[in-house]
Design an enzyme around this catalytic site. Sequence first.
Site, PDB file in Angstrom:
ATOM      1  N   GLU A   1       0.828  -1.209   0.000  1.00 34.91           N
ATOM      2  CA  GLU A   1       0.000   0.000   0.000  1.00 34.91           C
ATOM      3  C   GLU A   1       0.865   1.262   0.000  1.00 34.91           C
ATOM      4  O   GLU A   1       0.589   2.203  -0.720  1.00 34.91           O
ATOM      5  CB  GLU A   1      -0.902  -0.052   1.249  1.00 34.91           C
ATOM      6  CG  GLU A   1      -1.765   1.182   1.457  1.00 34.91           C
ATOM      7  CD  GLU A   1      -2.713   1.024   2.637  1.00 34.91           C
ATOM      8  OE1 GLU A   1      -2.561   0.042   3.408  1.00 34.91           O
ATOM      9  OE2 GLU A   1      -3.605   1.882   2.791  1.00 34.91           O
TER      10      GLU A   1
ATOM     11  N   ASP B   1     -12.701   0.977   0.365  1.00 37.07           N
ATOM     12  CA  ASP B   1     -11.996   0.813   1.632  1.00 37.07           C
ATOM     13  C   ASP B   1     -12.954   1.283   2.735  1.00 37.07           C
ATOM     14  O   ASP B   1     -14.136   1.496   2.474  1.00 37.07           O
ATOM     15  CB  ASP B   1     -10.663   1.592   1.623  1.00 37.07           C
ATOM     16  CG  ASP B   1      -9.558   0.854   2.399  1.00 37.07           C
ATOM     17  OD1 ASP B   1      -9.897  -0.035   3.197  1.00 37.07           O
ATOM     18  OD2 ASP B   1      -8.384   1.167   2.202  1.00 37.07           O
TER      19      ASP B   1
HETATM   20 FE   FE2 Z   1      -8.470  -1.880   3.631  1.00 38.47          FE
END
Ligand code: FE2
Length: 404
Positions: free
Chosen positions: A211, A307
Amino acid sequence: MKILVADYIYTPTGFVENQAIAFTETIQAIDSIEVLQKKYPEAEIIQTEANSVIYPGFINTHVHLEFSANKTSLKYGSFMPWLDSVIEYRDELMGECNNEVMQKECDVMLHSGITTFGAISSFGNELEVCEKTPQRVVFFNELIGSNAMYADMLYGDFMERVKASQSCEESSRITPAVAIHSPYSVHPIILQKAVNVAKQNKLPLSAHFLESQAEREWLEKGTGELKGFFEKFFNTSTPVTNIEEFMFAFDTYPTHFTHCVQATKEELDYLADKGHSIAHCPRSNRYLGCGRLNIEDLNLPCSVATDGLSSNDSLSIFDELRAALMLHHQAPMQELANRLIRSVTSDAADILGLNCGRITEGKLADFAIVTLKEKPKREEEIALWTILHTKEVSNVYIEGIKYV
Ligand code: FE2
Ligand code: BEZ
C-alpha cells in the site's frame, strides 16, 4: 415473474435501448416488452422513469465497516502518521461503532446501488449487521498478528470467526471468506495456515499488499518509518517476511490483493501470472498519501472499492468512481468511465466468484437503476454521465426483491 422496463440496459455487449428484463430471483429473459409480455402474460410490469439505465447491482469488494465512526480522529495525508493514529484511536472508534452506525453505512452503500460488498472484519463485530442488511456480503475474516508468541491464540480466534460466519451462510446472503491483514502484520506460519483454510474450503481470499512506500522499505530493507513503529509498539526491529515470500504464499490460490500501489511491474506481472486480482481504492490511496496505482499498466482483473471510513469520506460507489476519474487524469475519459463501470460489476463479480454483476439470463436479479437527468445525446457517453451525475440510484433490487 416481474418485467422491468427501461430506456437503457447495461449488458455485457454494451448499452441496449428499449428492452426489458423478465426476472424472478434470477434473470429469465431479456427482450422487447412485447415479446416478454407474450411469453409471461401473468408478469407484473414495472416501468422505470424516463432516461433510466438498468445496471447490475454494483459491487464494492473491499470495505471496513468497523471503522465507520471515524470522521476527524484519524490523521490523513501520509501513511505512517495515519497508522499511528489508528493505534491511538482504534479502541475509541470501535467503541463508538455500534450496529446502528454500521447499518446506516450499509444503507448509504445501498442507495448508491451497491448490492454486494466485501466486508473486511478484524473482530467479527459486523456479523449481525451483515446478516440483517439486504446486500450480499462476502465476509472476510481477517487474520492479524506478527508476534510468534501470540500466533496460536490469534489463529484460534480467527478460526472461531470463520466458523461463526460459516454458520450464517444458509440463513443470510453471507459468503464466508478469509483476509490476511498485510505482509508486515501477519506471521508467515499462521499466514500459510489461513491460506490453506481458504483453499480447502474454497473461500474467497484477500490481503492488503504494498500500500505504502513505508511498507515497501520495511519489507525490502527492514528500515524506514515502520521500523520506529515496530520498535515502539511491538518491541521488535525486523520484519517477519519479505515481498517475495509473502507473494509466493498465495501462489496456488487466486487472491484479491488490495492497493498494490507500490508494486513494481515485475511484481504485478507475477500476480497476473498466478491468476490474482487487485482492489483499487483511489480515495484511500490519495488520503493516506500512498500514491496512484498505474491502472493503465495492469494486466490483471481490477475492482474499484471504497476501503473503510478509516481512510475515506463516504462509502458511496459513485463518489469513488468520480474520484477515480480525477485521480487517473491522463486516461481517455470515455474508456476510463466504461472500465470503471465494469470494475464494479462484471469484473468484481468474477473476482469474488459470485453469480451476479452481469445482466444476462441465469444471473441473480440484482439491479441498480440510475436515472439520467435527460436523454443522452450520444450512447457512448452513458457510462460517463452515469458516473458524473448520480448521487443516489432510483431503485435497487436484490435477488428480485425491491429494496429502494
Ligand atoms: Fe483496507
Ligand atoms: C502486528 O500485529 O504486527 C500489527 C498489528 C496492527 C498493525 C500493524 C502490525
